[in-house]
Scaffold this active site. Structure first.
Site, PDB file in Angstrom:
ATOM      1  N   HIS A 136      27.288  -1.279  92.016  1.00 41.20           N
ATOM      2  CA  HIS A 136      28.113  -0.507  92.982  1.00 41.20           C
ATOM      3  C   HIS A 136      29.387  -1.237  93.156  1.00 41.20           C
ATOM      4  CE1 HIS A 136      26.984  -3.308  96.361  1.00 41.20           C
ATOM      5  NE2 HIS A 136      25.676  -3.202  95.968  1.00 41.20           N
ATOM      6  N   CYS A 163      22.382  -7.006  94.088  1.00 37.87           N
ATOM      7  CA  CYS A 163      23.018  -6.024  93.249  1.00 37.87           C
ATOM      8  C   CYS A 163      24.170  -6.417  92.492  1.00 37.87           C
ATOM      9  CB  CYS A 163      23.415  -4.784  93.922  1.00 37.87           C
ATOM     10  SG  CYS A 163      22.121  -3.737  94.745  1.00 37.87           S
TER      11      CYS A 163
END
Length: 189
Positions: A136, A163
Site C-alpha cells: 500500500h 505491510c
C-alpha cells in the site's frame, strides 16, 4: 569409498554453484537500477521510484515480486531480469514483515483506515491472510492526509506495521496492474 568421495565432490560443486549463483543474483539486483543503490529523496513518496514507464504486466507472464527487507526495495522480476525497482518500507520489531513465498490475493481497495494503529493508506493489495498483509501507499491519518514524517522513511528505514509501503504512484500502479496469483517472495536479504 570412491563412490562416497565422488558424492562429496558433487555435493561441494553444487554448494559452490548455489552460493555463487545467489551472490551473483544479489549483485545483479544491486546493479540493475539506480534505485537499487541510490538513497531516495525526502519527497520520493510522491513520485514513481524510477524515471521510466512501469512494465506492462501482460507482456511478462512470469513476472514475480521480490521484497528485500535489507535493502527496503521491491523488485519486479521476469525470468531473472529486474524490470522495475521500487522504494519500500517494511515492518520492524514486533511488527516485522513475514518472510517467505506468498501470492497476490483477490482483496484490494482504494483506501483503508485502522483505528487501532491510527493509520491508513491508499491503493492496497493483499498478499497474505486476505487483507492483513498488504502492499500500500505511505500511511495517511484519519483525515486522509499523508503522514509526511513516515513518508520520508520510504526506501530508507523499515517503519511499517508489517505491510510493505510504497510511494503513492507505485502503490497505485500495483493496485491497478498487479495480477491476482502473482508470486511474492519476501527475504531478509
Amino acid at each position: 569409498m570412491k563412490v562416497i568421495r565422488h558424492l562429496l565432490i558433487m555435493f561441494a560443486i553444487c554448494l559452490v554453484a548455489v552460493i555463487g549463483g545467489r551472490m551473483a543474483y544479489h549483485h545483479h539486483l544491486e546493479s540493475s537500477s539506480s534505485v537499487s543503490t541510490q538513497q531516495p529523496s525526502n519527497n520520493q513518496w510522491q513520485h514513481s521510484s524510477e524515471n521510466r514507464p512501469y512494465p506492462n504486466v501482460n507482456q511478462y507472464p512470469h513476472l514475480w515480486i521480490l521484497v528485500s527487507k535489507k535493502r527496503q526495495r521491491v523488485y519486479l522480476i521476469n525470468h531473472g531480469k529486474v524490470l522495475y525497482t521500487m522504494y519500500a518500507s517494511t515492518g520492524t520489531g514486533k511488527n516485522n514483515t513475514p518472510t517467505g513465498t506468498y501470492h497476490i490475493q483477490a482483496e484490494r481497495g482504494l483506501s483503508f483506515f485502522n483505528a487501532k494503529s491510527g493509520e491508513g493508506a491508499r491503493y492496497w493489495v493483499s498478499w497474505k491472510n486476505h487483507g492483513e498483509y498488504l502492499f500500500h501507499s505511505v500511511p495517511v491519518n484519519r483525515q486522509g492526509q499523508y503522514l509526511i514524517s513516515e513518508a520520508h522513511d520510504l526506501g530508507k528505514t523499515a517503519n511499517s506495521h508489517g505491510c510493505v509501503r510504497l510511494s503513492v504512484p507505485d502503490a497505485k500502479w500495483m493496485y491497478q496492474n498487479i495480477k491476482q496469483g502473482t508470486k511474492v517472495v519476501i527475504t531478509n536479504n
